[in-house]
Design a protein around this motif. Sequence first.
Motif, short mmCIF file in Angstrom:
data_model
loop_
_atom_site.label_atom_id
_atom_site.label_comp_id
_atom_site.label_asym_id
_atom_site.label_seq_id
_atom_site.Cartn_x
_atom_site.Cartn_y
_atom_site.Cartn_z
N ALA A 30 0.83 -1.21 0.00
CA ALA A 30 0.00 0.00 0.00
C ALA A 30 0.87 1.26 0.00
CB ALA A 30 -0.94 -0.01 1.20
N MET A 31 1.96 1.25 0.78
CA MET A 31 2.85 2.41 0.79
C MET A 31 3.55 2.57 -0.56
SD MET A 31 4.46 2.51 4.64
CE MET A 31 4.68 0.75 4.85
N ILE A 32 3.98 1.46 -1.16
CA ILE A 32 4.62 1.51 -2.47
C ILE A 32 3.65 2.07 -3.51
CG2 ILE A 32 5.48 0.05 -4.36
CD1 ILE A 32 6.67 -1.77 -2.09
N GLU A 33 2.40 1.62 -3.45
CA GLU A 33 1.40 2.11 -4.40
C GLU A 33 1.13 3.60 -4.20
OE1 GLU A 33 -1.82 -0.62 -3.73
OE2 GLU A 33 -1.00 -2.10 -5.13
N HIS A 34 1.10 4.06 -2.96
CA HIS A 34 0.91 5.49 -2.70
C HIS A 34 2.08 6.29 -3.27
CE1 HIS A 34 -0.46 9.15 -0.82
NE2 HIS A 34 0.75 9.32 -0.27
N THR A 35 3.30 5.78 -3.08
CA THR A 35 4.48 6.46 -3.62
C THR A 35 4.41 6.50 -5.15
OG1 THR A 35 5.84 5.84 -1.73
CG2 THR A 35 7.01 6.41 -3.75
N ALA A 36 4.03 5.39 -5.77
CA ALA A 36 3.94 5.34 -7.23
C ALA A 36 2.91 6.34 -7.76
CB ALA A 36 3.59 3.93 -7.69
N ALA A 37 1.81 6.49 -7.02
CA ALA A 37 0.73 7.37 -7.48
C ALA A 37 1.02 8.85 -7.22
CB ALA A 37 -0.58 6.98 -6.80
N THR A 38 1.79 9.15 -6.18
CA THR A 38 1.93 10.55 -5.76
C THR A 38 3.37 11.07 -5.77
OG1 THR A 38 2.22 9.95 -3.44
CG2 THR A 38 -0.05 10.35 -4.20
N GLY A 39 4.33 10.16 -5.74
CA GLY A 39 5.73 10.57 -5.58
C GLY A 39 6.11 10.78 -4.13
N HIS A 40 5.16 10.65 -3.22
CA HIS A 40 5.45 10.79 -1.78
C HIS A 40 6.21 9.56 -1.30
CE1 HIS A 40 1.61 13.49 -1.35
NE2 HIS A 40 2.56 14.05 -2.09
N ALA A 41 7.31 9.77 -0.62
CA ALA A 41 8.16 8.64 -0.25
C ALA A 41 8.49 8.56 1.23
CB ALA A 41 9.46 8.71 -1.05
N ILE A 42 7.97 9.46 2.05
CA ILE A 42 8.31 9.46 3.48
C ILE A 42 7.05 9.12 4.28
CG2 ILE A 42 9.27 10.78 5.41
CD1 ILE A 42 11.22 10.35 3.07
N PHE A 43 7.16 8.09 5.12
CA PHE A 43 6.04 7.61 5.92
C PHE A 43 6.45 7.48 7.38
CE2 PHE A 43 5.57 6.05 1.65
CZ PHE A 43 4.23 6.25 1.36
N ALA A 44 5.53 7.76 8.26
CA ALA A 44 5.70 7.44 9.68
C ALA A 44 4.98 6.12 9.89
CB ALA A 44 5.11 8.53 10.55
N ARG A 45 5.72 5.12 10.35
CA ARG A 45 5.13 3.80 10.54
C ARG A 45 5.07 3.45 12.02
NH1 ARG A 45 8.44 -0.40 7.21
NH2 ARG A 45 10.03 0.45 8.59
N THR A 46 4.05 2.71 12.39
CA THR A 46 3.93 2.18 13.74
C THR A 46 3.77 0.67 13.63
OG1 THR A 46 2.84 4.19 14.51
CG2 THR A 46 2.60 2.23 15.89
N VAL A 47 4.66 -0.05 14.28
CA VAL A 47 4.57 -1.50 14.32
C VAL A 47 4.28 -1.88 15.76
CG1 VAL A 47 5.80 -3.67 13.93
CG2 VAL A 47 6.19 -1.73 12.41
#
Length: 85
Positions: free
Chosen positions: A31-48
């Motif tokens: 999902a993050m890869i797809e968001h980056t592909a669609a928008t060019g946004h590459a920085i995410f805050a993740r919580t595991v």
Amino acid sequence: MTLSARCTSGADGGCLWTLDATADLKAGSVAMIEHTAATGHAIFARTVEDMACVVLNSSQEQTRRLAGNQRELAASEEHARAGHP
């Protein structure tokens, strides 16, 4: 184990994209890869988040800790009844 994320890219970190908590870590990454592909946004805050199960072997220690927890809960409830946050 669960993964959640939010995009921090865009003007002033203004992107509103989020990933709700999911136990499918691979799908979360996709999902993050797809968001980056669609928008060019590459920085995410993740919580595991994961879970832990603690088992006490000694029944005496279990009883002692249970009594302590009950005292702590009673004090917390009394504090709340007295109108303290």
